[in-house]
Design an enzyme around this catalytic site. Structure first.
Site, PDB file in Angstrom:
ATOM      1  N   SER A  42     -13.097  49.583 -42.999  1.00  0.00           N
ATOM      2  CA  SER A  42     -11.722  49.342 -43.222  1.00  0.00           C
ATOM      3  C   SER A  42     -11.018  50.392 -42.114  1.00  0.00           C
ATOM      4  O   SER A  42     -11.668  51.559 -42.024  1.00  0.00           O
ATOM      5  CB  SER A  42     -11.313  49.783 -44.521  1.00  0.00           C
ATOM      6  OG  SER A  42     -11.948  48.968 -45.640  1.00  0.00           O
TER       7      SER A  42
ATOM      8  N   SER B 261      -8.361  49.074 -46.409  1.00  0.00           N
ATOM      9  CA  SER B 261      -7.005  48.946 -45.871  1.00  0.00           C
ATOM     10  C   SER B 261      -6.176  48.356 -46.595  1.00  0.00           C
ATOM     11  O   SER B 261      -4.859  48.671 -46.661  1.00  0.00           O
ATOM     12  CB  SER B 261      -7.112  48.058 -44.393  1.00  0.00           C
ATOM     13  OG  SER B 261      -8.037  48.730 -43.411  1.00  0.00           O
ATOM     14  N   ALA B 262      -6.487  47.376 -47.712  1.00  0.00           N
ATOM     15  CA  ALA B 262      -5.675  46.878 -48.433  1.00  0.00           C
ATOM     16  C   ALA B 262      -4.910  47.881 -49.444  1.00  0.00           C
ATOM     17  O   ALA B 262      -3.753  47.735 -49.642  1.00  0.00           O
ATOM     18  CB  ALA B 262      -6.404  45.968 -49.286  1.00  0.00           C
TER      19      ALA B 262
ATOM     20  N   HIS C 293     -10.422  39.280 -49.002  1.00  0.00           N
ATOM     21  CA  HIS C 293     -11.530  38.213 -48.751  1.00  0.00           C
ATOM     22  C   HIS C 293     -11.062  36.705 -48.886  1.00  0.00           C
ATOM     23  O   HIS C 293      -9.780  36.375 -48.885  1.00  0.00           O
ATOM     24  CB  HIS C 293     -13.274  38.580 -49.027  1.00  0.00           C
ATOM     25  CG  HIS C 293     -13.457  39.846 -48.694  1.00  0.00           C
ATOM     26  ND1 HIS C 293     -13.607  39.958 -47.343  1.00  0.00           N
ATOM     27  CD2 HIS C 293     -13.966  40.876 -49.461  1.00  0.00           C
ATOM     28  CE1 HIS C 293     -14.120  41.288 -47.175  1.00  0.00           C
ATOM     29  NE2 HIS C 293     -14.432  41.763 -48.391  1.00  0.00           N
TER      30      HIS C 293
END
Length: 284
Positions: A64, A116-117, A156
Site C-alpha cells: 500500500s 491506502s484505503a 479489490h
C-alpha cells in the site's frame, strides 16, 4: 570457456487478485525475456505484504502507498505496477443508505491499518478517532450483510460486486479524492524493490516488470483468461472491467499525474498527523 554466472532469484510478492495476476502473466508464463532472473510468485493479502515489507522480506513486493513511508529505508518505488483509483476507488458500503456525516458514529470494518484505503478514510473523516475493526478484506462484505458492523471499507473486486450482495455505497473515496484534488487519481498500491539489490539489478528488474505489464495490455484476452483463476467468481466480463480499472497507462508508468498524486496523498497525511514521516520518494 568461462561459465556465465546465473542471476539471482527474485521473489515477487503480490495479492492473489486478478489485476496482479494480469500484471505478472508474461513473467509467470515465460512470455518475455527475464534476462536470466528467476521470478517466484508469493501470494498474500495486502496487509500481510505491508507487514512483511516492514521487515524487508521480499526482493519485490506490492505494498500500500500508505505503507511506503515506513519501508522507504529499505525499498524504492518501482515506476510501474501502480494501482490508482482514477475517479473511483475504495468504498464505504452499508446495508442501508445514511448520510456521510453519520460515519464517525458507525462501526466500520476495514481491511488493515496500513492500507491506502484506511489512510484515505482518515483523510476523508479528518480524524483517526472513529470506531473500526480490522477484518480480512474478503470477509468485509459478509460482515456488513450479517450486521456484525455498520459499514465496511471495501477494496479489490468488492467494488464491483457489493450491489449483487444488496449493499449500498455511502461514499466512493476515489471519487471524493478526484474531486478534492482537481482530477488526481487516488494512489492505492505500488510495487517496491529492495535497495540492497543495487542500482543495476533494480533497473533491470524494473524494466522486466514494465515489459510484463505492457505484454498483458497488448495481449489482453489471453492475459485476462489467465487472471480469471484469481477473480473470485467474477465473470470474465466483470473481471476484465476490474482489471481495466487498476491496470492501465498509470500502471505502466506513474507519469506526472501519478507522481503528483502520491506526493500530495502522503503530504496531506503527514500534515494531519496520520503518518509519522514524509519520505523522499525515489522511483526506479
Amino acid at each position: 570457456m568461462a561459465i556465465k554466472e546465473e542471476k539471482m532469484v527474485i521473489h515477487v510478492a503480490h495479492s492473489p487478485d486478478s489485476d496482479d495476476a494480469f500484471m505478472f502473466y508474461a513473467i509467470n508464463q515465460n512470455k518475455i525475456d527475464t534476462k536470466g532472473y528467476r521470478f517466484i510468485d508469493v501470494l498474500s493479502d495486502i496487509e500481510t505484504l505491508n507487514q512483511k515489507a516492514l521487515k524487508g522480506v521480499y526482493e519485490v513486493s506490492a505494498i500500500s502507498i500508505h505503507a511506503f513511508p515506513y519501508v522507504a529505508d529499505k525499498y524504492a518505488l518501482l515506476s510501474s505496477g501502480a494501482s490508482m483509483g482514477d475517479n473511483y476507488g475504495p468504498m464505504i458500503v452499508a446495508r442501508e443508505s445514511f448520510d456521510v456525516s453519520e460515519l464517525k458514529n458507525k462501526k466500520i470494518a476495514v481491511p488493515g491499518k496500513l492500507t491506502s484505503a484506511f489512510l484515505a478514510l482518515e483523510l476523508f473523516l479528518e480524524t483517526s478517532d472513529f470506531d473500526y475493526e480490522v477484518i480480512d478484506f474478503d470477509e468485509i462484505i459478509p460482515a456488513v450483510k450479517e450486521g456484525k458492523v455498520d459499514a465496511g471499507l471495501i477494496i479489490h473486486e468488492g467494488q464491483l460486486t457489493y450491489q449483487d450482495e444488496g449493499l449500498v455505497c455511502i461514499v466512493d473515496l476515489g471519487k471524493w479524492w478526484y474531486e478534492k484534488t482537481g482530477g488526481l487519481p487516488l494512489p492505492l498500491g505500488g510495487n517496491v524493490i529492495r535497495k540492497d539489490l543495487g542500482e543495476e539489478v533494480m533497473k533491470e528488474v524494473s524494466e522486466i516488470l514494465r515489459e510484463s505489464i505492457k505484454y498483458s495490455l497488448e495481449h489482453r484476452d489471453e492475459a485476462v483468461e489467465y487472471a480469471l483463476k484469481y477473480a473470485r467468481g467474477m465473470t470474465k466480463e466483470k473481471a476484465d472491467r476490474f482489471i481495466g480499472m487498476y491496470v492501465n497507462e498509470l500502471t505502466v508508468d506513474y507519469g506526472e499525474r501519478g507522481r503528483k498524486a502520491i506526493e500530495l496523498f502522503l503530504k496531506e497525511a503527514y500534515e494531519k498527523g496520520f503518518i509519522d514521516t514524509l519520505p523522499e520518494i525515489k522511483f526506479v
